[in-house]
Design a protein around this motif. Structure first.
Motif, short mmCIF file in Angstrom:
data_model
loop_
_atom_site.label_atom_id
_atom_site.label_comp_id
_atom_site.label_asym_id
_atom_site.label_seq_id
_atom_site.Cartn_x
_atom_site.Cartn_y
_atom_site.Cartn_z
N THR A 237 0.94 8.45 -4.43
CA THR A 237 1.02 7.57 -5.60
C THR A 237 1.59 8.32 -6.80
O THR A 237 1.53 9.54 -6.87
CB THR A 237 -0.36 6.97 -5.95
OG1 THR A 237 -1.25 8.05 -6.23
CG2 THR A 237 -0.90 6.10 -4.82
N GLY A 238 2.15 7.57 -7.72
CA GLY A 238 2.70 8.16 -8.93
C GLY A 238 4.11 8.71 -8.76
O GLY A 238 4.65 9.33 -9.67
N GLY B 164 5.67 2.85 -4.80
CA GLY B 164 5.16 1.48 -4.92
C GLY B 164 6.08 0.62 -5.76
O GLY B 164 6.36 -0.53 -5.43
N TYR C 227 0.84 -1.20 0.00
CA TYR C 227 0.00 0.00 0.00
C TYR C 227 0.87 1.25 0.00
O TYR C 227 1.90 1.28 0.67
CB TYR C 227 -0.90 0.05 1.24
CG TYR C 227 -1.92 -1.05 1.29
CD1 TYR C 227 -3.12 -0.95 0.59
CD2 TYR C 227 -1.68 -2.20 2.03
CE1 TYR C 227 -4.05 -1.97 0.64
CE2 TYR C 227 -2.61 -3.22 2.08
CZ TYR C 227 -3.79 -3.10 1.38
OH TYR C 227 -4.71 -4.10 1.42
N VAL C 228 0.45 2.25 -0.74
CA VAL C 228 1.09 3.56 -0.73
C VAL C 228 -0.02 4.57 -0.43
O VAL C 228 -1.10 4.49 -1.02
CB VAL C 228 1.76 3.87 -2.09
CG1 VAL C 228 2.30 5.29 -2.13
CG2 VAL C 228 2.87 2.87 -2.37
N PRO D 224 -2.53 7.35 -0.66
CA PRO D 224 -3.06 7.89 -1.91
C PRO D 224 -2.41 9.18 -2.39
O PRO D 224 -2.16 9.36 -3.57
CB PRO D 224 -4.55 8.08 -1.60
CG PRO D 224 -4.84 7.03 -0.58
CD PRO D 224 -3.59 6.96 0.26
N ALA E 203 -4.58 -0.52 -9.50
CA ALA E 203 -3.65 -1.52 -8.97
C ALA E 203 -3.38 -2.60 -10.02
O ALA E 203 -2.24 -3.05 -10.18
CB ALA E 203 -4.20 -2.15 -7.70
N PHE F 278 -0.92 -1.22 -12.46
CA PHE F 278 0.38 -1.14 -11.80
C PHE F 278 1.10 -2.49 -11.85
O PHE F 278 2.26 -2.58 -12.25
CB PHE F 278 0.20 -0.68 -10.34
CG PHE F 278 1.43 -0.78 -9.50
CD1 PHE F 278 2.44 0.17 -9.61
CD2 PHE F 278 1.58 -1.80 -8.58
CE1 PHE F 278 3.58 0.09 -8.82
CE2 PHE F 278 2.71 -1.89 -7.79
CZ PHE F 278 3.71 -0.94 -7.91
#
Length: 108
Positions: free
Chosen positions: A16-17, A21, A10-11, A13, A51, A54
């Motif tokens: 993210t980007g 992760g 989990y990262v 929110p 996800a 990803f």
């Protein structure tokens, strides 16, 4: 065949980007490879398209297995993803240790 499993990744929110992760996933792969696991599995929520993309970009593919689970009273469907992670000893490569991490987390 030895198969490992990533239980959760989990990262936050808002972060993210940024490659966090992917960095975590790369470290998990390096650890699994250093211990000669041949494949790695993980479960992803079927409805979590972000996800799924990803993991697909990281070489994972859905292998057809599904499971239903309940989280906080909500029924969810999960898909199992699989990725090869070790192809055996590297031969004929001048320096096969560049850019790899050993099981202790130290760069080799």
């Amino acid at each position: 065949m030895r198969t490992g499993e990533i239980n959760a990744l989990y990262v936050r929110p808002g972060l993210t980007g940024r490659g966090i992760g992917r960095g975590l996933l790369d470290e998990a792969h390096a650890l699994l490879e250093s211990q000669e696991f041949r494949a790695v599995l993980l479960w992803v929520l079927a409805d979590n398209q972000g996800a799924r993309r990803f993991y697909e970009r990281a070489g994972y593919r859905a292998d057809g297995h599904t499971q239903a689970d309940v989280y906080d009273g909500v029924a969810v469907s999960e898909l199992r993803y699989r990725r090869a992670c070790w192809s055996g000893p590297r031969t004929g490569v001048a320096d096969s240790t560049v850019g790899h991490t050993d099981a202790s987390g130290s760069a080799r």
